[in-house]
Scaffold this motif. Structure first.
Motif, PDB file in Angstrom:
ATOM      1  N   LEU A 136       0.825  -1.206   0.000  1.00 49.56           N
ATOM      2  CA  LEU A 136       0.000   0.000   0.000  1.00 49.56           C
ATOM      3  C   LEU A 136       0.859   1.256   0.000  1.00 49.56           C
ATOM      4  CD1 LEU A 136      -2.857  -0.813   2.552  1.00 49.56           C
ATOM      5  CD2 LEU A 136      -3.191  -0.006   0.226  1.00 49.56           C
ATOM      6  N   ARG A 137       1.813   1.292   0.899  1.00 47.12           N
ATOM      7  CA  ARG A 137       2.636   2.484   1.059  1.00 47.12           C
ATOM      8  C   ARG A 137       3.445   2.786  -0.202  1.00 47.12           C
ATOM      9  NH1 ARG A 137       1.871   3.923   6.106  1.00 47.12           N
ATOM     10  NH2 ARG A 137       1.809   2.424   7.835  1.00 47.12           N
ATOM     11  N   GLU A 138       3.778   1.727  -0.929  1.00 47.97           N
ATOM     12  CA  GLU A 138       4.608   1.901  -2.119  1.00 47.97           C
ATOM     13  C   GLU A 138       3.794   1.938  -3.412  1.00 47.97           C
ATOM     14  OE1 GLU A 138       7.542  -1.182  -1.686  1.00 47.97           O
ATOM     15  OE2 GLU A 138       8.052  -0.492   0.342  1.00 47.97           O
ATOM     16  N   GLY A 139       2.454   1.967  -3.250  1.00 42.34           N
ATOM     17  CA  GLY A 139       1.582   2.195  -4.395  1.00 42.34           C
ATOM     18  C   GLY A 139       1.311   1.011  -5.285  1.00 42.34           C
ATOM     19  N   ARG A 140       1.627  -0.201  -4.843  1.00 40.86           N
ATOM     20  CA  ARG A 140       1.390  -1.370  -5.690  1.00 40.86           C
ATOM     21  C   ARG A 140      -0.049  -1.871  -5.583  1.00 40.86           C
ATOM     22  NH1 ARG A 140       6.728  -2.204  -3.905  1.00 40.86           N
ATOM     23  NH2 ARG A 140       6.040  -3.363  -2.058  1.00 40.86           N
ATOM     24  N   THR A 141      -0.734  -1.491  -4.523  1.00 39.12           N
ATOM     25  CA  THR A 141      -2.141  -1.846  -4.351  1.00 39.12           C
ATOM     26  C   THR A 141      -2.871  -0.633  -3.784  1.00 39.12           C
ATOM     27  OG1 THR A 141      -1.759  -2.686  -2.106  1.00 39.12           O
ATOM     28  CG2 THR A 141      -1.644  -4.293  -3.896  1.00 39.12           C
ATOM     29  N   GLY A 142      -4.192  -0.725  -3.701  1.00 35.44           N
ATOM     30  CA  GLY A 142      -4.984   0.382  -3.188  1.00 35.44           C
ATOM     31  C   GLY A 142      -5.933  -0.078  -2.101  1.00 35.44           C
ATOM     32  N   TRP A 143      -6.695   0.858  -1.560  1.00 38.24           N
ATOM     33  CA  TRP A 143      -7.593   0.530  -0.452  1.00 38.24           C
ATOM     34  C   TRP A 143      -8.744  -0.359  -0.893  1.00 38.24           C
ATOM     35  CZ3 TRP A 143      -5.742   0.745   4.086  1.00 38.24           C
ATOM     36  CH2 TRP A 143      -4.732   1.663   4.378  1.00 38.24           C
ATOM     37  N   GLY A 144      -9.125  -0.265  -2.160  1.00 44.50           N
ATOM     38  CA  GLY A 144     -10.131  -1.196  -2.661  1.00 44.50           C
ATOM     39  C   GLY A 144      -9.648  -2.633  -2.584  1.00 44.50           C
ATOM     40  N   ASP A 145      -8.354  -2.836  -2.845  1.00 51.52           N
ATOM     41  CA  ASP A 145      -7.779  -4.184  -2.724  1.00 51.52           C
ATOM     42  C   ASP A 145      -7.846  -4.680  -1.283  1.00 51.52           C
ATOM     43  OD1 ASP A 145      -6.842  -4.530  -5.480  1.00 51.52           O
ATOM     44  OD2 ASP A 145      -5.425  -2.943  -5.003  1.00 51.52           O
ATOM     45  N   VAL A 146      -7.578  -3.784  -0.336  1.00 54.14           N
ATOM     46  CA  VAL A 146      -7.642  -4.156   1.084  1.00 54.14           C
ATOM     47  C   VAL A 146      -9.051  -4.607   1.444  1.00 54.14           C
ATOM     48  CG1 VAL A 146      -7.384  -3.348   3.454  1.00 54.14           C
ATOM     49  CG2 VAL A 146      -5.774  -2.585   1.698  1.00 54.14           C
ATOM     50  N   VAL A 147     -10.035  -3.834   1.014  1.00 52.95           N
ATOM     51  CA  VAL A 147     -11.425  -4.162   1.342  1.00 52.95           C
ATOM     52  C   VAL A 147     -11.809  -5.516   0.760  1.00 52.95           C
ATOM     53  CG1 VAL A 147     -13.832  -3.491   0.960  1.00 52.95           C
ATOM     54  CG2 VAL A 147     -12.135  -1.757   1.598  1.00 52.95           C
ATOM     55  N   GLU A 148     -11.490  -5.737  -0.513  1.00 54.47           N
ATOM     56  CA  GLU A 148     -11.919  -6.987  -1.157  1.00 54.47           C
ATOM     57  C   GLU A 148     -11.181  -8.210  -0.617  1.00 54.47           C
ATOM     58  OE1 GLU A 148     -14.647  -6.940  -3.014  1.00 54.47           O
ATOM     59  OE2 GLU A 148     -14.590  -4.804  -2.552  1.00 54.47           O
ATOM     60  N   GLU A 149      -9.881  -8.084  -0.355  1.00 48.47           N
ATOM     61  CA  GLU A 149      -9.144  -9.227   0.179  1.00 48.47           C
ATOM     62  C   GLU A 149      -9.562  -9.521   1.622  1.00 48.47           C
ATOM     63  OE1 GLU A 149      -5.986 -12.298   0.002  1.00 48.47           O
ATOM     64  OE2 GLU A 149      -7.736 -11.554  -1.087  1.00 48.47           O
ATOM     65  N   THR A 150      -9.916  -8.480   2.365  1.00 53.59           N
ATOM     66  CA  THR A 150     -10.445  -8.712   3.718  1.00 53.59           C
ATOM     67  C   THR A 150     -11.785  -9.425   3.649  1.00 53.59           C
ATOM     68  OG1 THR A 150      -9.329  -6.743   4.587  1.00 53.59           O
ATOM     69  CG2 THR A 150     -11.175  -7.614   5.866  1.00 53.59           C
ATOM     70  N   LEU A 151     -12.641  -8.996   2.745  1.00 54.17           N
ATOM     71  CA  LEU A 151     -13.949  -9.651   2.584  1.00 54.17           C
ATOM     72  C   LEU A 151     -13.786 -11.115   2.186  1.00 54.17           C
ATOM     73  CD1 LEU A 151     -15.821  -6.760   0.758  1.00 54.17           C
ATOM     74  CD2 LEU A 151     -16.411  -7.685   3.011  1.00 54.17           C
ATOM     75  N   ARG A 152     -12.744 -11.420   1.429  1.00 52.97           N
ATOM     76  CA  ARG A 152     -12.486 -12.809   1.064  1.00 52.97           C
ATOM     77  C   ARG A 152     -11.932 -13.604   2.240  1.00 52.97           C
ATOM     78  NH1 ARG A 152      -8.842 -16.429   0.000  1.00 52.97           N
ATOM     79  NH2 ARG A 152      -7.133 -15.034   0.592  1.00 52.97           N
ATOM     80  N   MET A 153     -10.933 -13.031   2.916  1.00 48.14           N
ATOM     81  CA  MET A 153     -10.256 -13.736   3.996  1.00 48.14           C
ATOM     82  C   MET A 153     -11.115 -13.851   5.255  1.00 48.14           C
ATOM     83  SD  MET A 153      -7.036 -14.891   3.739  1.00 48.14           S
ATOM     84  CE  MET A 153      -6.274 -14.638   5.339  1.00 48.14           C
ATOM     85  N   GLU A 154     -11.743 -12.736   5.633  1.00 52.45           N
ATOM     86  CA  GLU A 154     -12.489 -12.685   6.893  1.00 52.45           C
ATOM     87  C   GLU A 154     -13.824 -11.984   6.666  1.00 52.45           C
ATOM     88  OE1 GLU A 154     -11.730 -14.174   9.529  1.00 52.45           O
ATOM     89  OE2 GLU A 154      -9.551 -14.466   9.560  1.00 52.45           O
ATOM     90  N   PRO A 155     -14.759 -12.623   5.980  1.00 52.95           N
ATOM     91  CA  PRO A 155     -16.051 -11.978   5.722  1.00 52.95           C
ATOM     92  C   PRO A 155     -16.767 -11.643   7.017  1.00 52.95           C
ATOM     93  CG  PRO A 155     -16.164 -14.335   5.264  1.00 52.95           C
ATOM     94  CD  PRO A 155     -14.715 -14.011   5.491  1.00 52.95           C
ATOM     95  N   ALA A 156     -17.489 -10.543   7.003  1.00 52.03           N
ATOM     96  CA  ALA A 156     -18.161 -10.072   8.220  1.00 52.03           C
ATOM     97  C   ALA A 156     -19.185 -11.068   8.731  1.00 52.03           C
ATOM     98  CB  ALA A 156     -18.822  -8.720   7.951  1.00 52.03           C
ATOM     99  N   ILE A 157     -19.784 -11.833   7.830  1.00 50.69           N
ATOM    100  CA  ILE A 157     -20.754 -12.869   8.186  1.00 50.69           C
ATOM    101  C   ILE A 157     -20.160 -14.222   7.813  1.00 50.69           C
ATOM    102  CG2 ILE A 157     -23.071 -13.786   7.767  1.00 50.69           C
ATOM    103  CD1 ILE A 157     -23.040 -11.143   9.302  1.00 50.69           C
ATOM    104  N   ALA A 158     -19.968 -15.075   8.799  1.00 53.80           N
ATOM    105  CA  ALA A 158     -19.356 -16.380   8.542  1.00 53.80           C
ATOM    106  C   ALA A 158     -20.363 -17.386   7.999  1.00 53.80           C
ATOM    107  CB  ALA A 158     -18.721 -16.916   9.830  1.00 53.80           C
ATOM    108  N   HIS A 159     -21.499 -17.518   8.674  1.00 54.28           N
ATOM    109  CA  HIS A 159     -22.591 -18.388   8.242  1.00 54.28           C
ATOM    110  C   HIS A 159     -23.870 -17.556   8.232  1.00 54.28           C
ATOM    111  CE1 HIS A 159     -20.171 -22.040   9.068  1.00 54.28           C
ATOM    112  NE2 HIS A 159     -19.873 -21.510  10.241  1.00 54.28           N
ATOM    113  N   LEU A 160     -24.729 -17.770   7.242  1.00 57.74           N
ATOM    114  CA  LEU A 160     -25.978 -17.011   7.189  1.00 57.74           C
ATOM    115  C   LEU A 160     -27.161 -17.968   7.187  1.00 57.74           C
ATOM    116  CD1 LEU A 160     -26.976 -14.079   7.023  1.00 57.74           C
ATOM    117  CD2 LEU A 160     -27.202 -14.406   4.562  1.00 57.74           C
TER     118      LEU A 160
END
Length: 417
Positions: A270-294
């Protein structure tokens, strides 16, 4: 070959060992029977199968009509609210289409974009407050940043009076708490419904430019009688919008902060500009979704599974989003947090006709919050070892009870753009 357990796998209501439990579910194939606080359902963790079921007309969310166990279960099940509400979350077919098209304008791109300034102002006000704390003081970032932002945004959006927002937060937390007894859950539901009824009464008397006022006056333009929402539909729609718009965003911000602070090499991208905050949001949603089971969906007909088993007509289905997101057949190195991965596809917001209407707003809030936080406090660090972060007491909601961090005064040259 995957083995079939002789008894349903009992899901831990505390979420204490979530990742190990999800791996266990995947080890038994595309779907496996589980015990959800005493109710048997099929947990689906294979993303291909889950996507198919989420778009199938043979699968319903209408428990009253399509779940034979509904009347017996709803009286004593701690999660009764999740299947008994009368809104688009539990609707099927034409009824779902009617409710969704009445509510969709409330989350139009124009309305979400109009909130960008409010979100930005709120983020900076919260950061200013954090900036007044003594240097090196330990602060619970979930309590003082991840919580108040979505509460302020959803309160502003829905017209919830400022002096009632903390009370709404308390009862919404209870909706996601799967450690409550049936009696405690019922009391929490009663308190929440009373608050929502009061909110409707307030906005009927003094309407404003908010979504509660909009929904009170909403009419289905495609129906012959142009009827609006019934009292129950209105109240339960507000419940859905307030709870989904609050809890999930809190967890998204919480999990993204933890992932960045425990993966400094990704923060460097992030700091070096290779990714952006949208990448952080999407990879977080993939790795640790806010809802585990629905919970829950129901089979309208027998559904054959790849291993020869059958989800029988009338049986319940649990969408296990967190387990599916890390399925090894979907992503390379699925347990690795990688902002540079080419595909960050996930099911964190659902799939198909029930895809979350609030997803653009959640993404906007999270990206704005994270950018502001790491700009203001670039040397932020966890105040406890990662293993000491305690999960929420929930098999549904995926976050931490607290998020202790140390903040630092920012050197101007270290900001993330």
């Amino acid at each position: 070959m995957n083995t079939v357990p002789s008894q349903p796998i009992v899901l831990d209501p505390t979420g204490a060992a979530r990742h190990a439990e999800h791996a266990l579910l995947r080890s038994h194939g595309a779907a496996v029977r589980v015990d959800v606080l005493g109710v048997t359902a099929w947990s689906v963790s294979d993303p291909k199968l889950l996507k198919r079921l989420l778009t199938s007309s043979d699968v319903s969310k209408d428990a009253r009509t399509h779940w034979p166990a509904y009347q017996e279960v709803v009286r004593t099940w701690p999660l009764a609210l999740w299947v008994a509400v009368n809104n688009m979350f539990t609707a099927y077919g034409a009824d779902h289409a009617r409710l969704r098209r009445m509510i969709a304008p409330a989350f139009s791109a124009r309305r979400v974009q109009a909130l960008a300034g409010f979100v930005d102002t709120t983020v900076h006000a919260l950061l200013d407050r954090l900036g007044t704390l003594p240097a090196g003081e330990r602060v619970d970032l979930r309590e003082h940043f991840a919580y108040p932002l979505p509460i302020a945004v959803i309160g502003h959006l829905m017209g919830v009076p400022a002096d009632q927002r903390d009370a709404f937060r308390t009862v919404v937390d209870g909706v996601f708490d799967t450690t409550l007894t049936a009696e405690q859950a019922t009391a929490n539901t009663t308190a929440l419904q009373t608050m929502l009824t009061g909110l409707v009464a307030t906005r009927r008397e003094t309407p404003g430019d908010d979504l509660t006022s909009l929904l009170i006056d909403a009419r289905d333009e495609e129906s012959e009688d142009r009827r609006g929402l019934s009292d129950d539909e209105l109240r339960d729609t507000l419940l859905l919008m307030i709870s989904a718009g609050y809890e999930t965003t809190v967890n998204l911000i919480d999990q993204a902060v933890v992932l960045l602070l425990t993966h400094p090499e990704q923060l460097a991208h992030l700091r070096e500009g290779r990714t952006g905050w949208g990448d952080v949001v999407e990879e977080t949603l993939r790795m640790e979704p806010a809802i585990a089971h629905l919970p829950l969906r129901y089979a309208l007909n027998d559904i054959p599974l790849p291993d020869g088993q059958v989800i029988a007509r009338g049986e319940a289905i649990l969408a296990s989003y967190a387990a599916a997101n890390r399925h090894p057949n979907w992503h390379t190195d699925p347990d690795t947090f990688d902002l540079t991965r080419a595909s960050k596809e996930h099911l964190a917001f659902g799939h198909g006709i029930h895809f979350c209407l609030g997803a653009p707003l959640a993404r906007l809030e999270a990206a704005t919050a994270l950018r502001g936080l790491f700009d203001r406090f670039p040397a932020i660090e966890l105040a406890v070892p990662t293993q000491d972060l305690r999960p929420l007491g929930s098999l549904i909601s995926n976050g931490h009870q607290t998020l202790p961090v140390h903040l630092t005064t920012p050197p101007a040259s270290s900001q993330v753009s």
